[in-house]
Design a protein around this motif. Structure first.
Motif, PDB file in Angstrom:
ATOM      1  N   ILE A   1       0.946  -1.160   0.140  1.00  0.00           N
ATOM      2  CA  ILE A   1      -0.082   0.055  -0.009  1.00  0.00           C
ATOM      3  C   ILE A   1       0.799   1.238  -0.012  1.00  0.00           C
ATOM      4  O   ILE A   1       0.651   2.251  -0.712  1.00  0.00           O
ATOM      5  CB  ILE A   1      -0.903  -0.059   1.388  1.00  0.00           C
ATOM      6  CG1 ILE A   1      -1.826  -1.243   1.274  1.00  0.00           C
ATOM      7  CG2 ILE A   1      -1.732   1.142   1.349  1.00  0.00           C
ATOM      8  CD1 ILE A   1      -2.660  -1.479   2.390  1.00  0.00           C
ATOM      9  N   PHE A   2       2.007   1.135   0.931  1.00  0.00           N
ATOM     10  CA  PHE A   2       2.892   2.446   0.863  1.00  0.00           C
ATOM     11  C   PHE A   2       3.636   2.601  -0.439  1.00  0.00           C
ATOM     12  O   PHE A   2       3.793   3.893  -0.931  1.00  0.00           O
ATOM     13  CB  PHE A   2       3.942   2.076   2.024  1.00  0.00           C
ATOM     14  CG  PHE A   2       3.087   2.499   3.373  1.00  0.00           C
ATOM     15  CD1 PHE A   2       3.048   3.658   3.738  1.00  0.00           C
ATOM     16  CD2 PHE A   2       2.672   1.354   3.946  1.00  0.00           C
ATOM     17  CE1 PHE A   2       2.451   3.921   4.932  1.00  0.00           C
ATOM     18  CE2 PHE A   2       1.874   1.532   5.258  1.00  0.00           C
ATOM     19  CZ  PHE A   2       1.920   2.810   5.889  1.00  0.00           C
ATOM     20  N   LEU A   3       3.890   1.420  -1.039  1.00  0.00           N
ATOM     21  CA  LEU A   3       4.693   1.571  -2.476  1.00  0.00           C
ATOM     22  C   LEU A   3       3.622   1.975  -3.487  1.00  0.00           C
ATOM     23  O   LEU A   3       3.971   2.703  -4.500  1.00  0.00           O
ATOM     24  CB  LEU A   3       5.192   0.161  -2.810  1.00  0.00           C
ATOM     25  CG  LEU A   3       6.421  -0.301  -1.994  1.00  0.00           C
ATOM     26  CD1 LEU A   3       6.511  -1.791  -2.276  1.00  0.00           C
ATOM     27  CD2 LEU A   3       7.630   0.604  -2.153  1.00  0.00           C
ATOM     28  N   TRP A   4       2.385   1.655  -3.498  1.00  0.00           N
ATOM     29  CA  TRP A   4       1.540   2.340  -4.278  1.00  0.00           C
ATOM     30  C   TRP A   4       1.325   3.842  -4.283  1.00  0.00           C
ATOM     31  O   TRP A   4       1.167   4.401  -5.192  1.00  0.00           O
ATOM     32  CB  TRP A   4       0.148   1.482  -3.976  1.00  0.00           C
ATOM     33  CG  TRP A   4      -1.249   2.258  -4.702  1.00  0.00           C
ATOM     34  CD1 TRP A   4      -1.486   2.211  -5.871  1.00  0.00           C
ATOM     35  CD2 TRP A   4      -2.112   3.039  -4.046  1.00  0.00           C
ATOM     36  NE1 TRP A   4      -2.503   3.056  -6.149  1.00  0.00           N
ATOM     37  CE2 TRP A   4      -3.050   3.582  -4.971  1.00  0.00           C
ATOM     38  CE3 TRP A   4      -2.345   3.454  -2.684  1.00  0.00           C
ATOM     39  CZ2 TRP A   4      -3.883   4.296  -4.543  1.00  0.00           C
ATOM     40  CZ3 TRP A   4      -3.493   4.066  -2.179  1.00  0.00           C
ATOM     41  CH2 TRP A   4      -4.355   4.549  -3.345  1.00  0.00           C
ATOM     42  N   ASP A   5       1.283   4.078  -3.066  1.00  0.00           N
ATOM     43  CA  ASP A   5       1.232   5.605  -2.474  1.00  0.00           C
ATOM     44  C   ASP A   5       2.534   6.248  -3.261  1.00  0.00           C
ATOM     45  O   ASP A   5       2.390   7.316  -3.917  1.00  0.00           O
ATOM     46  CB  ASP A   5       1.098   5.973  -1.350  1.00  0.00           C
ATOM     47  CG  ASP A   5       1.221   7.317  -0.899  1.00  0.00           C
ATOM     48  OD1 ASP A   5       0.324   7.980  -1.153  1.00  0.00           O
ATOM     49  OD2 ASP A   5       2.182   7.816  -0.013  1.00  0.00           O
ATOM     50  N   TRP A   6       3.707   5.609  -3.017  1.00  0.00           N
ATOM     51  CA  TRP A   6       5.038   6.237  -3.550  1.00  0.00           C
ATOM     52  C   TRP A   6       4.766   6.377  -4.959  1.00  0.00           C
ATOM     53  O   TRP A   6       5.614   7.264  -5.647  1.00  0.00           O
ATOM     54  CB  TRP A   6       6.272   5.349  -2.875  1.00  0.00           C
ATOM     55  CG  TRP A   6       7.404   5.943  -3.505  1.00  0.00           C
ATOM     56  CD1 TRP A   6       8.216   6.534  -2.945  1.00  0.00           C
ATOM     57  CD2 TRP A   6       7.958   5.374  -4.699  1.00  0.00           C
ATOM     58  NE1 TRP A   6       9.412   7.065  -3.627  1.00  0.00           N
ATOM     59  CE2 TRP A   6       9.423   6.232  -4.666  1.00  0.00           C
ATOM     60  CE3 TRP A   6       7.876   4.594  -5.688  1.00  0.00           C
ATOM     61  CZ2 TRP A   6      10.341   6.003  -5.684  1.00  0.00           C
ATOM     62  CZ3 TRP A   6       8.894   4.517  -6.842  1.00  0.00           C
ATOM     63  CH2 TRP A   6      10.118   5.116  -6.588  1.00  0.00           C
ATOM     64  N   SER A   7       4.380   5.412  -5.724  1.00  0.00           N
ATOM     65  CA  SER A   7       4.600   5.254  -7.348  1.00  0.00           C
ATOM     66  C   SER A   7       3.488   6.570  -7.775  1.00  0.00           C
ATOM     67  O   SER A   7       3.861   6.480  -8.980  1.00  0.00           O
ATOM     68  CB  SER A   7       3.822   3.952  -7.738  1.00  0.00           C
ATOM     69  OG  SER A   7       2.410   3.991  -7.513  1.00  0.00           O
ATOM     70  N   ARG A   8       3.041   7.250  -7.082  1.00  0.00           N
ATOM     71  CA  ARG A   8       2.626   8.546  -7.723  1.00  0.00           C
ATOM     72  C   ARG A   8       3.586   9.203  -8.318  1.00  0.00           C
ATOM     73  O   ARG A   8       3.286  10.152  -9.401  1.00  0.00           O
ATOM     74  CB  ARG A   8       1.693   9.207  -6.821  1.00  0.00           C
ATOM     75  CG  ARG A   8       0.507   8.493  -5.900  1.00  0.00           C
ATOM     76  CD  ARG A   8      -0.424   9.471  -5.136  1.00  0.00           C
ATOM     77  NE  ARG A   8       0.662   9.901  -4.201  1.00  0.00           N
ATOM     78  CZ  ARG A   8       0.499  11.055  -3.596  1.00  0.00           C
ATOM     79  NH1 ARG A   8      -0.429  11.891  -3.698  1.00  0.00           N
ATOM     80  NH2 ARG A   8       1.414  11.449  -2.452  1.00  0.00           N
ATOM     81  N   ARG A   9       4.658   9.164  -8.029  1.00  0.00           N
ATOM     82  CA  ARG A   9       5.744  10.123  -8.604  1.00  0.00           C
ATOM     83  C   ARG A   9       6.267   9.622  -9.999  1.00  0.00           C
ATOM     84  O   ARG A   9       6.930  10.239 -10.521  1.00  0.00           O
ATOM     85  CB  ARG A   9       6.979  10.194  -7.643  1.00  0.00           C
ATOM     86  CG  ARG A   9       7.505   8.827  -7.267  1.00  0.00           C
ATOM     87  CD  ARG A   9       8.518   9.078  -6.172  1.00  0.00           C
ATOM     88  NE  ARG A   9       7.819   9.219  -4.993  1.00  0.00           N
ATOM     89  CZ  ARG A   9       8.299   9.957  -3.742  1.00  0.00           C
ATOM     90  NH1 ARG A   9       9.358  10.691  -3.988  1.00  0.00           N
ATOM     91  NH2 ARG A   9       7.188   9.922  -2.747  1.00  0.00           N
TER      92      ARG A   9
END
Length: 357
Positions: free
Chosen positions: A175-183
């Motif tokens: 979930i945190f990597l999904w959030d990070w992937s916005r960049r």
């Protein structure tokens, strides 16, 4: 102006409200996005192979050497990530609640049923509290409606809860990597990145659990034979209650793989890949800015390693107690990443409630 002479109320800017609570991250160059995806793919292959060949050493060594470091670094990331919607009063309240969860683990050693029930109740209470304080009312009610029966079920089957938590905790970085992937600006490259994350967090564990790799899995202790009690504890926590004899190896190998990837995310990747989160943490807690958190991670990790060498069971008990802080803070944090703050849904500024700006 309106026919009656009064001024029209401007429509809230949905994007501006979202940006106020959740500013967009810096963009990642395409070349670096490809490199990161390839690195995760390589880590998945290498750690899966290592977990098959050396399930017990990978589990034990990973916990002994990276356990406390990943707790400290994950807490820094979560605090930094949610600093824009946090205030000191709420922050200290969360610390107090998490401390009760940690104490419940100590109580569980003396009174297993009471301690586990208290831990479960505190975990779901924190989840409900964050839902009420930060989410839209309707979303918060949905979260609570789901959380209450889940909490009751977990208290009834504490053994299943602890096993499920062991495995689910290792997959939470998804979930945190999904959030990070916005960049990642390219949609195709972002999808490729998330496909690799789903591969290690969901697909590979299912392959382990299916038994397809049983013929190649080895649980020989090897170089960690002196830590057999710790290996037994890890095997017991990773194996579902009532499993048939002989299935422990597949669950231990699954745990060895996912918790190794868990450490890759929190110890190696996110501290390097999200510098603005580190800066946000430094502003929120200046006394632990810059080099102080990595040093704290190294020192606490070294102390835990010494305890593991002296008495692996006592070392594991201390680790389990301290780990409660990051285990139970990441659950509401993941919920907020999925559901979002109130203004992200309504397009209006969040109401002046505790814990929001």
């Amino acid at each position: 102006s309106s026919p009656g002479g009064s001024r029209a109320v401007p429509r809230p800017d949905r994007n501006a409200a979202r940006a106020a609570l959740d500013p967009p991250p810096p963009r990642l160059p395409d070349g670096r996005a490809r490199l990161v995806t390839a690195a995760f793919g390589a880590a998945t292959v290498l750690l899966a192979a290592a977990s098959i060949r050396w399930a017990t050493p990978v589990s034990v060594i990973g916990l002994a050497f990276c356990g406390m470091a990943h707790v400290v670094l994950e807490l820094r990331y979560v605090v930094g990530r949610f600093a824009p919607i946090n205030r000191p009063t709420l922050g200290w309240a969360i610390v107090a609640i998490l401390s009760f969860a940690a104490l419940s683990r100590i109580l569980g050693v003396m009174l297993p049923g009471v301690g586990s029930a208290a831990e479960i109740g505190i975990a779901y209470a924190l989840l409900a509290l964050m839902a009420v304080l930060v989410l839209r009312r309707r979303t918060a009610l949905i979260v609570i409606a789901v959380a209450v029966p889940l909490a009751v079920a977990c208290m009834i089957r504490e053994d299943w809860y602890l096993c499920a938590l062991t495995h689910a905790h290792n997959a939470v970085p998804l979930i945190f990597l999904w959030d990070w992937s916005r960049r990642i600006s390219s949609t195709a490259r972002r999808r490729a990145f998330m496909a690799v994350q789903c591969l290690w967090a969901l697909v590979v564990p299912l392959v382990f659990i299916s038994g397809a790799l049983d013929a190649w899995i080895s649980t020989e202790p090897g170089i960690v034979s002196t830590w057999s009690s710790l290996a037994d504890l890890l095997t017991s926590s990773a194996t579902p209650p009532g499993s048939a004899a002989g299935l422990e190896a597949r669950y231990l190998a699954c745990f060895a793989f996912t918790h190794s990837m868990h450490y890759v995310v929190w110890v190696a990747f996110l501290p390097w890949a999200a510098p603005e989160i580190n800066t946000s943490f430094d502003r929120a807690i200046p006394r632990l800015r810059r080099w102080r958190v990595p040093v704290l991670a190294l020192v606490t990790g070294a102390i835990l390693l010494v305890l593991f060498v002296m008495d692996s069971r006592q070392g594991n008990q201390l680790y389990s107690t301290l780990a409660a802080y990051h285990v139970y803070v990441e659950i509401p944090a993941a919920m907020l990443l999925i559901c979002g703050p109130a203004s992200a849904f309504t397009g209006e500024p969040a109401p002046p409630r505790v814990g929001t700006r």
